[in-house]
Design a protein around this motif. Structure first.
Motif, short mmCIF file in Angstrom:
data_model
loop_
_atom_site.label_atom_id
_atom_site.label_comp_id
_atom_site.label_asym_id
_atom_site.label_seq_id
_atom_site.Cartn_x
_atom_site.Cartn_y
_atom_site.Cartn_z
N HIS A 19 66.55 22.40 33.14
CA HIS A 19 67.09 21.44 33.54
C HIS A 19 67.05 21.17 31.32
N ALA A 20 68.35 20.22 31.74
CA ALA A 20 68.08 20.67 29.95
C ALA A 20 69.40 19.07 29.74
N LEU A 21 68.76 18.02 28.75
CA LEU A 21 69.87 17.17 28.16
C LEU A 21 70.16 17.59 27.11
N SER A 22 70.86 18.95 26.54
CA SER A 22 71.20 19.40 25.36
C SER A 22 71.21 20.29 24.93
N GLY A 23 71.93 21.02 24.92
CA GLY A 23 71.78 22.32 24.18
C GLY A 23 72.36 23.53 25.52
N ASP A 24 72.51 24.47 24.79
CA ASP A 24 73.46 25.85 25.15
C ASP A 24 72.95 26.28 26.27
N ILE A 25 73.40 27.13 27.46
CA ILE A 25 72.69 28.08 28.22
C ILE A 25 73.31 28.75 28.49
N LYS A 26 72.38 30.81 28.52
CA LYS A 26 72.74 31.49 28.34
C LYS A 26 72.01 32.73 29.41
N LEU A 27 73.17 32.88 30.70
CA LEU A 27 72.18 33.90 31.85
C LEU A 27 72.82 34.89 31.06
N LYS A 28 71.68 36.29 31.29
CA LYS A 28 72.96 37.78 31.71
C LYS A 28 71.53 38.55 32.46
N ILE A 73 60.99 30.28 38.12
CA ILE A 73 60.77 30.37 36.32
C ILE A 73 61.11 28.65 36.53
N GLN A 74 60.78 27.76 35.59
CA GLN A 74 61.18 26.22 35.67
C GLN A 74 61.43 25.82 34.42
N LEU A 75 62.10 25.08 33.32
CA LEU A 75 62.15 25.17 32.34
C LEU A 75 62.72 23.46 32.47
N ASN A 76 62.47 22.66 31.33
CA ASN A 76 62.38 21.01 31.09
C ASN A 76 62.36 20.89 29.90
N VAL A 77 64.02 20.92 29.05
CA VAL A 77 63.65 20.93 28.06
C VAL A 77 64.81 19.17 27.40
N SER A 78 64.75 19.38 26.26
CA SER A 78 65.01 17.96 25.85
C SER A 78 66.21 18.54 24.98
N SER A 79 66.44 19.03 23.90
CA SER A 79 67.10 19.53 22.92
C SER A 79 66.65 20.41 22.29
N LEU A 93 56.51 29.54 36.63
CA LEU A 93 56.32 29.66 35.15
C LEU A 93 56.84 28.93 34.71
N ALA A 94 56.24 28.24 33.83
CA ALA A 94 56.80 26.06 33.35
C ALA A 94 56.58 26.62 32.55
N ILE A 95 57.74 25.74 31.94
CA ILE A 95 58.26 25.40 29.91
C ILE A 95 58.73 24.35 30.08
N GLN A 96 57.61 23.72 28.89
CA GLN A 96 58.27 21.88 28.82
C GLN A 96 58.20 21.78 27.62
N GLN A 97 59.45 21.75 27.08
CA GLN A 97 59.78 20.88 25.67
C GLN A 97 58.97 19.63 25.92
N ASN A 98 58.47 19.00 24.40
CA ASN A 98 57.44 17.79 24.18
C ASN A 98 58.11 17.53 22.88
N THR A 99 58.52 16.48 22.53
CA THR A 99 59.12 15.64 21.43
C THR A 99 57.99 14.73 20.94
N LYS A 100 58.25 14.72 19.84
CA LYS A 100 57.71 13.38 18.94
C LYS A 100 58.18 12.80 17.70
N GLY A 101 57.36 11.70 17.59
CA GLY A 101 58.33 11.15 15.97
C GLY A 101 59.52 10.40 15.82
#
Length: 362
Positions: free
Chosen positions: A174-183, A97-103, A138-146
């Motif tokens: 990998h997260a630039l901004s945001g909280d991470i919770k695992l349970k 499971i791989q996540l790459n988010v900016s915020s 499973l790849a999750i990528q956040q894309n921001t624009k504008g």
């Protein structure tokens, strides 16, 4: 394997968005009302009978009312276009499971279902790309624009991942901004890197941990009993570990306290370091355990309530050194103490502080 999108929903009618709109409007209206009263009192007590001033005050009042109305419409419009995805991976064979988010805030937890489900909260300027890759990832990528990607009126993007109760190879975030919770999840390797945000984990089982945050606290509950290597690093933030069993530990904090309530250490070298902050640790030693504790500015307290047997060396440039009276001292100087517990052992403990007190207590 099948992938099912259960829907892309508008969050306009959700209690979350309505609550966000209400909160944002409350703050904004309070500010405008304050400004209106300030202008009212200024004009009243300075130019009470000046018709031009009264006209100006009325104009300002109408203008502020119009601004409030426009802001309400804008906030509701933005909330209307906030969307969310819900993607279900039925019968999928996913190992990573791989996540790459900016915020965004990230939530990963176990589910009783046999399928992996990903739910997201999105905005007009922030979308998530969710896909299964051929290598079982499973790849999750956040894309921001504008240019207004930072403007969300309080509705911060979120990612919720529900995993069936099985063993996964790797979880990488990998997260630039945001909280991470695992349970309550089991994975062979956990790798988390957060620039700004807290990391919280409980009932997390892994063999290797690599947790890093630049600005944020770490609160780690039960981390399982099969870890071989644990690395926890925070540049600015506290580290709290409640229960952990590992062969080796590396815990580092540049500016923040490190508190480890109950940790069982195996064979190998473990190190706890902080540049500016206190260290509190309650360890359980096995055979041939080596633990080193270093701090530049801060106190160190090791609680030996588990009757560990070890030899120790303690040094401090500026501070007091205290050990139980039952320990045998072989070296006793102003800034250095060495010796053993009541019973000798192959376990070793080193505690060094540049500025701060160092204490071992039973």
């Amino acid at each position: 394997m099948s992938i099912r999108k259960t829907g892309i929903t508008l969050w306009r009618g959700s209690s979350f968005s309505l609550r966000t709109v209400k909160r944002e409007m409350t703050y904004f209206v309070q500010v405008l009302v304050f400004c209106e009263f300030a202008i009212f009192f200024i004009f009243t007590y300075t130019e009470r009978n000046d018709k031009d001033v009264m006209t100006l005050r009325k104009t300002l009042g109408l203008s502020m009312g119009a601004i409030i109305l426009l802001v309400m419409i804008g906030i509701y419009a933005f909330s209307f276009f906030n969307k969310g995805q819900s993607v279900v991976f039925a019968d999928a064979v996913l190992h990573t499971i791989q996540l790459n988010v900016s915020s965004a805030d990230i939530f990963v937890e176990q589910t009783s279902s046999d399928s992996i489900e990903v739910k997201t909260t999105e905005t007009r300027t922030s979308k998530f790309d969710i896909r299964e890759k051929s290598n079982g990832q499973l790849a999750i990528q956040q894309n921001t624009k504008g240019f207004l990607s930072w403007l969300s009126f309080g509705s911060k993007p979120e990612v919720h991942i529900s995993l069936p109760a099985t063993q996964y190879d790797k979880l990488k975030i990998h997260a630039l901004s945001g909280d991470i919770k695992l349970k309550d999840i089991a994975v062979t390797s956990v790798q988390i890197e957060a620039s700004s945000g807290d990391i919280k984990a409980d009932d997390l089982k892994a063999e290797t941990y690599d947790l890093r945050t630049t600005s944020g606290d770490m609160e780690l509950g039960q981390l399982g009993s099969d870890a071989k290597e644990v690395s926890i690093r925070s540049s600015s933030g506290d580290i709290l570990v409640k229960t952990l069993t590992t062969d080796t530990l590396l815990a580092e904090s540049t500016s923040g306290d490190v508190s480890i309530d109950a940790i069982t250490l195996g064979r190998g070298k473990s190190t706890v370091t902080t540049t500016s902050g206190d260290i509190h640790i309650t360890p359980i030693f096995n055979e041939d355990t080596s633990l080193s504790i270093y701090s530049s500015s801060g106190d160190q307290i090791l609680t030996n309530k588990n009757d560990n047997q070890f030899s120790f060396t303690i040094r401090t440039s500026s501070g007091d050194i205290r050990v139980p009276s039952s320990y045998t001292l072989t070296t006793e100087k102003d800034n250095e103490v060495a010796g053993t517990t009541a019973t000798t052992s192959s376990n070793t403990l080193t505690m060094e502080a540049s500025s701060g007190d160092v204490k071992i207590k039973d």
